[in-house]
Enzyme design. Structure first.
Site, PDB file in Angstrom:
ATOM      1  N   TYR A 181       0.945  -1.371   0.040  1.00  0.00           N
ATOM      2  CA  TYR A 181       0.045   0.014   0.045  1.00  0.00           C
ATOM      3  C   TYR A 181       0.844   1.346  -0.037  1.00  0.00           C
ATOM      4  CZ  TYR A 181      -3.557   3.258   1.701  1.00  0.00           C
ATOM      5  OH  TYR A 181      -4.209   4.280   1.858  1.00  0.00           O
ATOM      6  N   LYS A 220       1.204   4.215  -2.822  1.00  0.00           N
ATOM      7  CA  LYS A 220       0.893   5.602  -2.311  1.00  0.00           C
ATOM      8  C   LYS A 220       1.895   6.608  -2.743  1.00  0.00           C
ATOM      9  CE  LYS A 220      -3.630   4.922  -1.404  1.00  0.00           C
ATOM     10  NZ  LYS A 220      -4.657   5.628  -2.272  1.00  0.00           N
TER      11      LYS A 220
HETATM   12  N1  LIG Z   1      -9.496   6.382   5.752  1.00  0.00           N
HETATM   13  C1  LIG Z   1      -8.225   6.732   5.650  1.00  0.00           C
HETATM   14  O1  LIG Z   1      -7.655   6.764   6.948  1.00  0.00           O
HETATM   15  C2  LIG Z   1      -7.338   6.969   4.276  1.00  0.00           C
HETATM   16  C3  LIG Z   1      -5.997   7.485   4.759  1.00  0.00           C
HETATM   17  C4  LIG Z   1      -5.055   7.776   3.586  1.00  0.00           C
HETATM   18  C5  LIG Z   1      -5.571   7.445   2.538  1.00  0.00           C
HETATM   19  N2  LIG Z   1      -6.749   7.158   2.273  1.00  0.00           N
HETATM   20  C6  LIG Z   1      -7.159   7.030   0.751  1.00  0.00           C
HETATM   21  O2  LIG Z   1      -8.266   7.430   0.468  1.00  0.00           O
HETATM   22  C7  LIG Z   1      -9.008   6.888  -0.600  1.00  0.00           C
HETATM   23  C8  LIG Z   1     -10.460   6.464  -0.281  1.00  0.00           C
HETATM   24  O3  LIG Z   1     -10.378   5.759   0.984  1.00  0.00           O
HETATM   25  P1  LIG Z   1     -11.677   5.623   2.115  1.00  0.00           P
HETATM   26  O4  LIG Z   1     -10.985   5.827   3.419  1.00  0.00           O
HETATM   27  O5  LIG Z   1     -12.791   6.526   1.500  1.00  0.00           O
HETATM   28  O6  LIG Z   1     -11.925   3.967   1.628  1.00  0.00           O
HETATM   29  P2  LIG Z   1     -13.262   2.940   1.443  1.00  0.00           P
HETATM   30  O7  LIG Z   1     -12.757   1.761   1.335  1.00  0.00           O
HETATM   31  O8  LIG Z   1     -14.531   3.462   2.303  1.00  0.00           O
HETATM   32  O9  LIG Z   1     -13.442   3.606  -0.054  1.00  0.00           O
HETATM   33  C9  LIG Z   1     -12.650   3.069  -1.205  1.00  0.00           C
HETATM   34  C10 LIG Z   1     -13.574   3.287  -2.379  1.00  0.00           C
HETATM   35  O10 LIG Z   1     -12.665   2.702  -3.435  1.00  0.00           O
HETATM   36  C11 LIG Z   1     -13.521   1.940  -4.355  1.00  0.00           C
HETATM   37  N3  LIG Z   1     -12.641   0.910  -5.150  1.00  0.00           N
HETATM   38  C12 LIG Z   1     -12.029  -0.198  -4.175  1.00  0.00           C
HETATM   39  N4  LIG Z   1     -11.384  -0.872  -5.289  1.00  0.00           N
HETATM   40  C13 LIG Z   1     -11.969  -0.508  -6.658  1.00  0.00           C
HETATM   41  C14 LIG Z   1     -11.814  -0.771  -7.801  1.00  0.00           C
HETATM   42  N5  LIG Z   1     -11.051  -2.059  -8.328  1.00  0.00           N
HETATM   43  N6  LIG Z   1     -12.357  -0.307  -8.913  1.00  0.00           N
HETATM   44  C15 LIG Z   1     -13.226   0.826  -8.424  1.00  0.00           C
HETATM   45  N7  LIG Z   1     -13.378   1.428  -7.419  1.00  0.00           N
HETATM   46  C16 LIG Z   1     -12.792   0.692  -6.265  1.00  0.00           C
HETATM   47  C17 LIG Z   1     -14.551   1.556  -3.366  1.00  0.00           C
HETATM   48  O11 LIG Z   1     -15.657   0.900  -4.084  1.00  0.00           O
HETATM   49  C18 LIG Z   1     -14.884   2.364  -2.462  1.00  0.00           C
HETATM   50  O12 LIG Z   1     -15.886   3.198  -3.129  1.00  0.00           O
HETATM   51  C19 LIG Z   1      -8.154   5.487  -0.822  1.00  0.00           C
HETATM   52  O13 LIG Z   1      -7.230   5.660  -1.907  1.00  0.00           O
HETATM   53  C20 LIG Z   1      -7.399   5.180   0.501  1.00  0.00           C
HETATM   54  O14 LIG Z   1      -6.096   4.720   0.263  1.00  0.00           O
HETATM   55  C21 LIG Z   1      -7.665   6.901   3.315  1.00  0.00           C
END
Ligand SMILES: NC(=O)c1ccc[n+]([C@@H]2O[C@H](COP(=O)([O-])OP(=O)(O)OC[C@H]3O[C@@H](n4cnc5c(N)ncnc54)[C@H](O)[C@@H]3O)[C@@H](O)[C@H]2O)c1
Length: 248
Positions: A155, A159
């Site tokens: 991951y 990123k």
């Molecule tokens: N939540 C956190 O603390 C955090 C921290 C840093 C970065 N992020 C990043 O933010 C982004 C959103 O995260 P989140 O927390 O809302 O997560 P989440 O798991 O709630 O949402 C992820 C989204 O990605 C979609 N997705 C996953 N695989 C997919 C695919 N193969 N094709 C199309 N869509 C796909 C899912 O359907 C979902 O809508 C991600 O890239 C995550 O890495 C999140």
């Protein structure tokens, strides 16, 4: 708030969490929004929510693990709205485990969805931005792409890869009026972090000077700003939205 009236945005992973919040924020600012993810039923609910608030949104099925699906979704969104000038590469997955136990499949799945999917979708949409002589590419990276994290080699690599990708694209497309920036969230309360136990949560909070987890709206506000004309002189930047957890 700067208006995004007359612009169209495509947000990946818009069915929930940060992607959903970004789609709602961009629509509130006046952009038409293409909502893309695998779950069309959930996307339609978000589209209905945006429409009920007076905005415009349309759901498009997209699986970032499939090149065919990426190309089809980009084509369908451009055909539907006429163009797409704002791209929010938000969707992402984790498959956490220590390096010694990490299977090749865990590595490939995360790199394919988070990094290769972003490359392919960006490539599929830049001609639309070039035609408009205006574009915004916003990639959702992560604090762990900057700091590393035990148990997240795949991951964190994806990123960190997004940051190098963002800076390269920013240099390549600057002369076309297109900016590319990354947003690096810290610990945001969504489904992705709901798997953490109380001990892990406490440890995380202990590392955050602002002493609270972030919300999906904290990230959406940064994305909306970078998508606006107010951010027209910002490109190749990594915007940390992490409560001070990491100060780059
Ligand atoms: N939540 C956190 O603390 C955090 C921290 C840093 C970065 N992020 C990043 O933010 C982004 C959103 O995260 P989140 O927390 O809302 O997560 P989440 O798991 O709630 O949402 C992820 C989204 O990605 C979609 N997705 C996953 N695989 C997919 C695919 N193969 N094709 C199309 N869509 C796909 C899912 O359907 C979902 O809508 C991600 O890239 C995550 O890495 C999140």
């Amino acid at each position: 708030m700067a208006s995004l009236e007359g612009r169209t945005a495509l947000v990946t992973g818009a069915s929930q969490g940060i992607g959903r919040a970004c789609a709602i924020a961009l629509a509130r600012a006046g952009a038409k929004v293409a909502l893309a993810a695998r779950n069309e039923a959930k996307l339609s609910e978000v589209a209905a929510e945006i429409a009920a608030a007076g905005g415009t949104a349309q759901a498009f099925a997209l699986d970032l693990a499939s090149e065919e699906s990426i190309k089809a979704a980009a084509k369908a969104a451009v055909a539907h709205f006429g163009s797409v000038e704002i791209l929010v590469n938000n969707a992402g997955i984790t498959k956490d485990t220590l390096l010694l136990r990490m299977k090749r499949a865990d590595w490939d799945a995360v790199i394919t969805t988070n990094l290769t999917g972003t490359f392919l979708l960006t490539q599929a949409l830049i001609s639309s931005m070039m035609k408009a002589r205006w574009g915004r590419i916003i990639n959702i990276s992560s604090v762990v792409g900057e700091t590393g994290q035990a148990g997240q080699a795949n991951y964190a690599a994806s990123k960190a890869g997004l940051i190098g990708f963002t800076k390269s694209v920013a240099r390549e497309l600057a002369s076309r009026g297109i900016t590319a920036n990354a947003v690096a969230p810290g610990y945001i309360e969504t489904a992705m972090t709901a798997v953490l136990d109380e001990k892990q949560r406490e440890a995380m909070l202990g590392r955050i000077p602002l002493a609270r987890p972030g919300t999906d709206e904290d990230i959406a506000a940064a994305v909306r700003f970078l998508a606006s004309d107010e951010a027209s002189y910002i490109t190749g930047h990594v915007l940390d939205v992490n409560g001070g957890m990491y100060m780059g």
